[in-house]
Structures are given as C-alpha cells and as structure tokens.
Design a protein around this motif. Structure first.
Motif, PDB file in Angstrom:
ATOM      1  N   ASN A  71       0.799  -1.225   0.000  1.00 58.14           N
ATOM      2  CA  ASN A  71       0.000   0.000   0.000  1.00 58.14           C
ATOM      3  C   ASN A  71       0.831   1.274   0.000  1.00 58.14           C
ATOM      4  N   HIS A  72       2.073   1.197   0.513  1.00 57.76           N
ATOM      5  CA  HIS A  72       2.878   2.402   0.671  1.00 57.76           C
ATOM      6  C   HIS A  72       4.349   2.022   0.801  1.00 57.76           C
TER       7      HIS A  72
ATOM      8  N   TYR B 182      -2.369   2.941  -7.357  1.00 55.08           N
ATOM      9  CA  TYR B 182      -2.532   1.771  -8.221  1.00 55.08           C
ATOM     10  C   TYR B 182      -3.314   2.052  -9.495  1.00 55.08           C
TER      11      TYR B 182
ATOM     12  N   PRO C  70      -0.743   8.046   3.283  1.00 55.30           N
ATOM     13  CA  PRO C  70      -2.059   7.455   3.041  1.00 55.30           C
ATOM     14  C   PRO C  70      -3.196   8.250   3.678  1.00 55.30           C
TER      15      PRO C  70
ATOM     16  N   GLU D 196      -6.797  -2.180   1.101  1.00 54.15           N
ATOM     17  CA  GLU D 196      -6.525  -0.838   0.582  1.00 54.15           C
ATOM     18  C   GLU D 196      -5.841  -0.868  -0.779  1.00 54.15           C
ATOM     19  N   VAL D 197      -5.456  -2.057  -1.219  1.00 49.27           N
ATOM     20  CA  VAL D 197      -4.836  -2.247  -2.532  1.00 49.27           C
ATOM     21  C   VAL D 197      -5.881  -2.920  -3.426  1.00 49.27           C
TER      22      VAL D 197
ATOM     23  N   ASP E 138       1.954   7.137   0.060  1.00 52.82           N
ATOM     24  CA  ASP E 138       0.881   6.309  -0.485  1.00 52.82           C
ATOM     25  C   ASP E 138       1.119   5.983  -1.959  1.00 52.82           C
TER      26      ASP E 138
END
Length: 480
Positions: free
Chosen positions: A158-159, A204, A185, A236-237, A201
């Motif tokens: 995610n980060h 994608y 994020p 979150e992805v 963050d």
C-alpha cells in the motif's frame, strides 16, 4: 556446506559420465537437496501459524538468533512462520515517539534509539542490515523447511518509506496532492491522513506500478524460496492487483497468501486466509463483560452465511498491532485468557501465536525501538504445545478449505456458557466454557465416550448432564 557438497557431487557425476560409454549424451545426474513438499490445502488444514518479530525476538534481534529456535516451534504445532517486514527501513520521516519523527529529535544519541516502523520500507528486495544478511535469511528458510515449516513474508504493497528509490525515479507511482507532491495514506471516507506520516501512499491507477511490485514479489519466491506473503492492509490495494500478482507468483511455485483483512471478496482468487478481526474483538468484549455469549453465537451464524464454504480465517488473541497499541493478552482478557486461546484453536480456521505469547509475555513491546521478549517457558508453553498437538493431529479441528463443521451444543445457560462440537471421520472434539466472571451451574447433553484433553481437570460427563464451572473455566473433550 550443502552448496559445497552439491558442487563436489557434480564433479563426481561429471567424472563418472566421462568414463561411462553408455552415457553418450553426457548427462549429469546430480543429487538434489530434498525440499519440503509444496504448500497445499491439506497441509494448511492442520496448521498453526507463528508471527515472528525478528527485531524483538531476541537481544540480538537477528535472523540467526531466531533460526536457532525454529526446531522447538515444531513442539507448538507450527507449520507456517510469518516474518514481520524484514526490509530496510527509511530514515526520512522515521517515526520516533508519539507524533514525533526523528527529524524532531535534536539529541543525536536519542535519535539513534528510534529504529522506525517495519512498515516504512525503503527497498522491497533487500534485508534490514540490523537483522543480518540475505544468506542469514536463506539459512532461516532452509531450517524452517527442514523442520516441516513454510516461511511467508510480510508484504506492504500500500505504501513505501520516503527513502524508496521510486520516489525519485517514478513519482507517478504515488498519490499526489494538488501541488504534485506525494502524500501519506489518506482515509478514503474523510480525505484526512491516517497519521502514517512515515510512509508515502502508492497509486494503483498506474499499471506500471503493478508490474514493478509484482516483480519484487517474484524475486523472493524465485531467489530465496519464500513460500508466500502476508499482505498488509490488503483491502486498501485493488483486488485486481492481487489477482494478477498471485497468478504470476504461482508460476514459480505454489504459495500461501494471508490477507490482513476479512473482506470475503479477497478470497475469490488471491488469498487463502484472512484475519478474524470481528471474532477477535468479540473475544475481547466477552472477556471484559461487555457482551454475552449470544453475541458470539450471532457472529458464528453470520460467518456461515457471509463466507463461502472454502473461505477461512486466522484466529488470534494477540498480534503485533494488538500487543503494542491495544494491550497485552492479560490487559485485554484477564482471567479469560486461556479459555480464549483454546477457543482460537477449536473454532474453524488457523490459530496464530505471536512472538512472546508462548513465553507468557505480559508487556507491550515497543514498536519503534529495540525491545526483547521474555524467553522463559511458564504456563502458556505447555498449553500451546498441547493445543498444537491436537490441532495437528485431530481431523475434527481441521480448518482450511474443507473445515470440519461447527455445531453449537445447547445448554441451560447459553448467555454464559459456550459449548460446541466439531466432528470429522469419526473424530469429535467438544469445547465447553463459562464465559463469565461468576461461577455457573448448567445442564447440557453430550452423548458419546469423551475424555478431557485440556482445561478443567476434574470434568466428568454425567448421566443427568449437570455441571458446575468456575469463572472462565473451560474444557476441551475428545472422543475415545
């Protein structure tokens, strides 16, 4: 030593081939190292998973120090080792204490003690030098495999940390504000920062990021024989990223995928197991007297209707987040702790042991600084050892794709007494517990010939089915 031995075996084979007229093609028969069998649903069905916090596991905080103890994890029934992030940690904006970063700490000696968050990664394809070398990691993996255990890495898609090379080479990989600056994020519901200011963050929407991230995942499978990943904040992805990444990774070998999420949509293609967050919170609330057993019963009914038959979850009383931020098992569960641990082993799913839990750890581990778990075996080690043996060996507790069913046993006091049976192939396991801080007397009907396996030592099945349990007293029964 093993690599050297294989080299000499190759030389001997080559000499043998030259002297063998029947080997016209000059084929070289080299004895290969025996590998652990590929990870599979059959293996995972009876598995216990262990979360290894390498930094805090030993005074040294190294791969080597943890590797020494891997053989004894077999005694706890461990079949999967999940390594918390092993990668280099960014210096820029490194977390210190409270809301401060190391840039806010003026004293150089004071700054040095803050090692940062494992989840602020500066390079996905390297190891934290504080932990050791890649060769040390290879030795850890080899030792685990020799002892019948799989190793998965914590993957933080995610980060990244603020030192990651992508911030210089590929700023388009990151979420940016109106000024074109990468941001930490944000909460999608409010647009405000989560407070994870030590990371940037990832965005994608950029498909080139997908390619680079997938290649970094493949590296560990192909080059270091890793057996899968635990995906940090997996929800979150985009699920589509995970779907394509797992397909690519599985071209190398079968892998085990754990999502830090209970989103059922993640299980369709990408992930084998998710977190039982809701169940964990209910265990805390039962232990604290905030809810009764009815809330747990409602939750188990919800599980049956929400998830597909082959979905399963990881059950736990603690992990790195819970321990450091919400309190120790004793702080949250008090005298109910052992009954809750036994519950995580007997409900469908896979039980988790977090570093230190096996040693009765009763402190919150520091998250950004060096700390050390206790290493003296006390009350919990034999409990986990016995529960692990039952989990490994009894088909009634199998909990992966083809989990043995969970059937509630009715009692005369279902608000306080939790009782259920699981059965498969003629094997049966019954769990009974007083989930309250007061003694209870109740009736229930359990038919068959059962023996107490762990818990209430003086438990006997009676003809009238009348029983007395003290506060938080429990028993696990197995049929003869």
């Amino acid at each position: 030593m093993k690599k050297i031995s294989i080299f000499f075996l190759g030389l001997l084979a080559l000499t043998s081939c030259k002297n063998d007229p029947d080997n016209a093609a000059g084929e070289i028969a080299v004895e290969q190292e025996q590998k652990i069998e590929p990870v599979s649903d059959d293996v995972l069905a009876s598995a216990v998973i262990y979360e290894a916090n390498i930094r805090q596991y030993s005074p040294e905080g190294t791969f080597d120090a943890f590797t020494e103890d891997i053989p004894q994890l077999k005694d706890l029934g461990v079949k999967v080792i999940w390594l918390m992030p092993i990668y280099p940690i960014s210096e820029t904006k490194r977390k210190a204490t409270g809301d401060l970063s190391i840039e806010d700490i003026e004293d150089p000696e004071e700054r040095e003690k803050y090692l940062g968050s494992y989840y602020a990664i500066s390079d996905y394809t390297d190891v934290n030098p504080n932990f050791g070398t890649k060769e040390d990691l290879d030795e850890l993996v080899e030792t685990a495999h020799e002892n019948g255990m799989y190793v998965i890495l914590d993957w933080v898609a995610n980060h990244t940390g603020w030192d990651h090379q992508w911030l210089k080479d590929h700023p388009e990989f990151y979420t940016q504000n109106e000024k074109g600056e990468p941001v930490d994020p944000l909460n999608p519901a409010t647009g405000e920062s989560w407070g994870w200011t030590d990371v940037a963050d990832l965005n994608y929407d950029n498909k080139e990021l997908w390619k680079e991230m997938t290649e970094d995942m493949k590296y560990w499978i192909a080059e270091h024989d890793i057996d899968g990943f635990r995906a940090d904040v997996a929800g979150e992805v985009p699920t589509e990223f995970w779907d394509q990444a797992v397909v690519e990774v599985k071209k190398i070998k079968p892998v085990f995928m754990l999502a830090e999420s209970e989103d059922k949509d993640l299980f369709h293609n990408s992930f084998d197991m998710g977190y039982n967050w809701e169940g964990h919170h209910l265990m805390n609330e039962m232990a604290q007297g905030k809810v009764t057993v009815k809330a747990w019963d409602d939750y188990m009914k919800k599980i049956d209707t929400t998830y597909q038959q082959d979905d399963y979850l990881m059950n736990f009383v603690t992990n790195h987040d819970e321990n450091s931020w919400n309190g120790t098992v004793t702080e949250r569960m008090g005298d109910a702790s052992e009954a809750m641990v036994a519950l995580t082993y007997t409900i469908p799913g896979m039980p988790l042991i977090y570093s230190g839990q096996e040693y009765d750890m009763d402190k919150r581990l520091k998250f950004f600084e060096k700390d050390t778990i206790p290493k003296a075996k006390g009350k919990m080690w034999p409990v986990l050892e016995k529960l692990g043996e039952l989990k490994n060996s009894n088909p009634a507790l199998h909990g992966a794709k083809e989990a043995a069913p969970h059937n509630r046993i009715q009692t005369s006091n279902d608000a306080k007494v939790l009782a259920f049976e699981r059965a498969a192939n003629g094997d049966k396991v019954v769990y009974v517990a007083n989930m309250s801080d007061k003694p209870v007397e109740f009736t229930m009907e359990v038919t068959g010939n059962f023996t107490p396996y762990i818990g209430k030592k003086d438990f006997e099945l009676t003809e009238n089915g009348n029983y007395k349990f003290g506060p938080w007293e429990y028993v696990v029964l197995v049929n003869n």
